[in-house]
Write a protein that holds these residues in place. Structure first.
Motif, short mmCIF file in Angstrom:
data_model
loop_
_atom_site.label_atom_id
_atom_site.label_comp_id
_atom_site.label_asym_id
_atom_site.label_seq_id
_atom_site.Cartn_x
_atom_site.Cartn_y
_atom_site.Cartn_z
N SER A 75 43.17 26.07 39.22
CA SER A 75 41.79 26.08 39.72
C SER A 75 41.16 24.71 39.46
CB SER A 75 40.96 27.17 39.05
OG SER A 75 41.32 28.45 39.55
N ILE A 76 40.60 24.14 40.51
CA ILE A 76 39.98 22.82 40.43
C ILE A 76 38.46 22.97 40.52
CG2 ILE A 76 39.84 20.52 41.48
CD1 ILE A 76 42.64 21.07 42.68
N PHE A 77 37.76 22.30 39.62
CA PHE A 77 36.29 22.29 39.63
C PHE A 77 35.81 20.97 40.23
CE2 PHE A 77 37.54 25.14 36.26
CZ PHE A 77 36.64 26.19 36.34
N ASP A 78 34.73 21.03 40.97
CA ASP A 78 34.16 19.80 41.52
C ASP A 78 33.38 19.10 40.41
OD1 ASP A 78 33.31 17.76 43.09
OD2 ASP A 78 32.14 18.97 44.50
N LEU A 79 34.12 18.73 39.38
CA LEU A 79 33.56 18.05 38.21
C LEU A 79 34.45 16.85 37.91
CD1 LEU A 79 32.92 21.15 35.92
CD2 LEU A 79 31.14 19.75 37.00
N PRO A 80 33.88 15.70 37.59
CA PRO A 80 34.69 14.52 37.31
C PRO A 80 35.47 14.65 36.01
CG PRO A 80 32.40 14.09 36.78
CD PRO A 80 32.44 15.44 37.43
N SER A 94 47.27 27.79 34.69
CA SER A 94 47.81 28.91 33.92
C SER A 94 49.20 29.29 34.41
CB SER A 94 46.87 30.13 33.98
OG SER A 94 46.62 30.51 35.31
N HIS A 95 50.01 29.80 33.48
CA HIS A 95 51.38 30.22 33.76
C HIS A 95 51.63 31.54 33.05
CE1 HIS A 95 55.91 29.76 32.77
NE2 HIS A 95 55.78 30.35 33.95
N SER A 96 51.86 32.60 33.80
CA SER A 96 52.16 33.91 33.22
C SER A 96 52.59 34.84 34.35
CB SER A 96 50.95 34.48 32.49
OG SER A 96 51.32 35.61 31.72
N GLY A 97 52.97 36.06 33.98
CA GLY A 97 53.47 37.00 34.99
C GLY A 97 52.82 38.36 34.93
N SER A 98 53.63 39.39 35.12
CA SER A 98 53.10 40.75 35.29
C SER A 98 53.13 41.58 34.01
CB SER A 98 53.88 41.46 36.40
OG SER A 98 55.27 41.39 36.17
N ARG A 99 53.34 40.90 32.87
CA ARG A 99 53.20 41.53 31.57
C ARG A 99 54.10 42.77 31.40
NH1 ARG A 99 52.39 39.88 28.33
NH2 ARG A 99 50.51 40.31 27.14
N GLY A 100 53.63 43.79 30.68
CA GLY A 100 54.45 44.97 30.41
C GLY A 100 54.78 45.75 31.67
N LEU A 101 53.89 45.69 32.67
CA LEU A 101 54.14 46.40 33.93
C LEU A 101 55.43 45.90 34.56
CD1 LEU A 101 53.15 48.25 36.29
CD2 LEU A 101 52.01 46.23 37.21
N GLY A 102 55.55 44.59 34.74
CA GLY A 102 56.74 44.03 35.37
C GLY A 102 57.99 44.22 34.54
N ILE A 130 41.65 35.57 34.36
CA ILE A 130 41.62 34.47 33.39
C ILE A 130 40.72 33.34 33.89
CG2 ILE A 130 43.01 32.64 32.33
CD1 ILE A 130 45.39 34.69 32.43
N HIS A 131 40.91 32.94 35.14
CA HIS A 131 40.16 31.81 35.68
C HIS A 131 38.68 32.15 35.85
CE1 HIS A 131 43.67 29.11 37.03
NE2 HIS A 131 44.15 30.07 36.26
N GLN A 132 38.39 33.40 36.19
CA GLN A 132 36.99 33.82 36.32
C GLN A 132 36.29 33.78 34.96
OE1 GLN A 132 37.40 37.66 38.15
NE2 GLN A 132 37.83 36.80 40.19
N ARG A 133 37.00 34.24 33.91
CA ARG A 133 36.42 34.23 32.56
C ARG A 133 36.11 32.78 32.12
NH1 ARG A 133 37.18 38.99 29.42
NH2 ARG A 133 38.37 40.60 30.53
N ILE A 134 37.04 31.89 32.40
CA ILE A 134 36.87 30.50 32.00
C ILE A 134 35.74 29.84 32.78
CG2 ILE A 134 37.97 28.22 32.05
CD1 ILE A 134 40.57 29.63 31.19
N ALA A 135 35.69 30.10 34.09
CA ALA A 135 34.62 29.52 34.92
C ALA A 135 33.25 30.00 34.46
CB ALA A 135 34.85 29.89 36.39
N LEU A 165 32.31 28.24 31.32
CA LEU A 165 31.91 26.86 31.63
C LEU A 165 30.55 26.80 32.31
CD1 LEU A 165 35.08 25.05 33.08
CD2 LEU A 165 33.72 24.29 31.13
N GLY A 166 30.21 27.92 32.97
CA GLY A 166 28.99 27.94 33.76
C GLY A 166 29.13 27.14 35.03
N LYS A 167 30.37 27.06 35.56
CA LYS A 167 30.65 26.28 36.77
C LYS A 167 31.44 27.11 37.78
CE LYS A 167 28.83 22.60 34.84
NZ LYS A 167 27.55 22.04 35.29
N ARG A 168 31.30 26.75 39.05
CA ARG A 168 32.04 27.44 40.10
C ARG A 168 33.37 26.75 40.37
NH1 ARG A 168 29.00 30.49 44.36
NH2 ARG A 168 27.00 31.04 43.44
N ILE A 169 34.38 27.54 40.67
CA ILE A 169 35.68 26.99 41.04
C ILE A 169 35.60 26.52 42.49
CG2 ILE A 169 38.11 27.58 41.49
CD1 ILE A 169 37.84 29.65 39.17
#
Length: 463
Positions: free
Chosen positions: A153-158, A252-260, A315-320, A323-327
């Protein structure tokens, strides 16, 4: 109770005295053992009277299949020749990985294969192995971590945004990412994938729905990570609405956890029962896609892949939010999965076990290590690689060898020299345990074009 039903009971109902009896008893034991005997016998009688009515039923579909078109169980021998294949970066790939591919190329279902420059040995297909098959899917050709994937995910932030914010960035990772088997978020997220009908239609998945809910938005152990870094966009696409330059990004790098993992375990067991192979290649047992179990695995695999995608989104929504910023832009791809694709004019199942889809124009992420750069790439559609590229730098040393070869002081120095701050992580994930990502990228110039380079700055892994 259902578990007290015997073969004699099924024979009395009129079932043929063959493997259908065993299948019926197995399904009863697995899914109906707590129910009353009379009720279960009534159900199986209905299957006997009209098997076609139950051909896609989660519990009785397999019994229906055995009555209409039984799966043929016989020892499969390997071919004496290999189907066509290509190897990229042969000089930096260990011999065991090559021989694992060579064995896979002799399967009677094999159509074509390829090995990526990050390849190393694994179970079944080697990591970095690509295999096209005819009407069959190999659970271990997909891998245990179904849908393991990258998400950027890229933010329009320098790039300068992070200057002087070390504590803030590390705190966000500490508070909003979870790793390993036991960490979960206190405030659970939700996602539409958890309401999918497969969770009700496939008995195995019904028992995994609660685990999937609890683990949503979490990452696995080992080489899985969430990190802040700076991406330099060298050739951004017009639709991204981002100019060339350096931006803050989350990778981020991960998969389908216990389900997979549970899906892989269950259907590998079924594949090995239905598809006996010589001992040294038994991990390559497959499921025919025309069978009940093959169709069910395909549905479960795709669900696991969509669940993995949902975890990254969470994960990315929680981090955004923290940060208080939009992806501004998210780019993502699986690298442990199977797809229906055309190879040499015929529809095949293309397994990519640790390989990135790289069809013409397809975007993907190829990471390095916790200190090495990752790459935002566009596929060039090379048929020799079956439209694939590497999924990372690839291991140079096994986990055990990495632990015994390097000291913590060496790893710390590597991190300091790269300007990277690490939370968690273990010696077996030491940057020195991986191949040179620049060398790997040079060996696949005919597979992908680089659009951007990501440099990690704050890395979180399992502690």
């Amino acid at each position: 109770m259902g578990s007290k039903i015997s073969g004699k009971d099924l024979i009395k109902l009129g079932f043929p005295q063959n493997n259908t009896i065993n299948i019926g008893l197995s399904q009863i034991q697995r899914y109906r053992k707590r129910e009353k005997k009379e009720k279960v016998l009534q159900e199986v009688k209905e299957v006997l009277l009209d098997p076609a009515k139950f051909n896609s039923h989660g519990v009785w579909g397999k019994l229906s299949e055995s009555l209409v078109k039984p799966v043929e169980v016989r020892l499969h021998e390997l071919l004496t020749h290999r189907v066509p294949f290509s190897i990229f970066g042969e000089d930096i790939i260990d011999e065991r990985a090559k021989f694992q591919l060579y064995d896979a190329l002799k399967l009677p279902i094999a159509v074509a294969g390829a090995l990526m420059p990050d390849a190393h040995s694994g179970y079944g297909l080697p990591i970095g192995g690509v295999l096209a098959t005819h009407q069959a899917v190999i659970p271990y050709g997909v891998g245990v971590d179904i849908g393991c994937r990258m998400s950027l995910s890229i933010f329009d932030l320098p790039a300068s945004f992070i200057k002087g914010k070390d504590a803030m960035m590390l705190n966000i990772l500490a508070e909003h990412t979870k790793f390993g088997m036991y960490e979960t978020h206190k405030n659970k997220g939700d996602h539409e994938v958890l309401s999918r009908s497969e969770f009700q239609d496939i008995p195995l998945l019904k028992g995994l729905q609660d685990k999937a809910y609890k683990q949503l938005g979490t990452s696995g152990g080992g080489n899985h990570f969430v990190e802040f870094g700076i991406i330099e966009l060298k050739a951004p696409r017009a639709e991204w609405k981002l100019d060339p330059g350096c931006y803050l990004a989350v990778l981020s790098h991960s998969g389908s956890r216990g389900l997979g993992a549970n899906i892989a375990k269950h259907y590998t067991y079924l594949a090995r029962k239905q598809c006996p192979l010589p001992q040294h290649v038994q991990h390559l047992a497959w499921l025919d896609l025309q069978t009940h179990d093959g169709q069910e695995y395909w549905l479960a695999m795709n669900l696991a892949g969509d669940y993995a995608k949902a975890c990254h989104e969470n994960i990315h929504q929680r981090i955004a939010k923290a940060l208080g910023k939009r992806i501004a832009l998210t780019i993502e791809n699986h690298h442990n999965f199977a797809w229906k694709e055309t190879v040499d004019g015929q529809e095949c199942i293309v397994h990519r076990k640790g390989a990135t889809p790289a069809a013409q124009g397809t975007l993907g992420i190829i990471p390095g290590s916790m200190t090495a750069p990752g790459f935002l790439v566009e596929g060039l559609g090379n048929q020799k690689s079956l439209n694939s590229a590497s999924h990372g730098a690839g291991r140079l040393l096994s986990r055990a060898d990495a632990k015994s070869s390097f000291s913590k002081a060496e790893m710390r120095k590597n991190l300091v020299d790269a300007g990277v701050q690490l939370m968690g992580g273990s010696m077996d994930e030491s940057p020195m345990a991986y191949k040179d990502i620049d060398q790997v990228m040079n060996l696949q110039k005919e597979l992908v074009q680089v659009l951007g380079v990501f440099k990690p700055k704050f890395v979180r892994m399992e502690s």
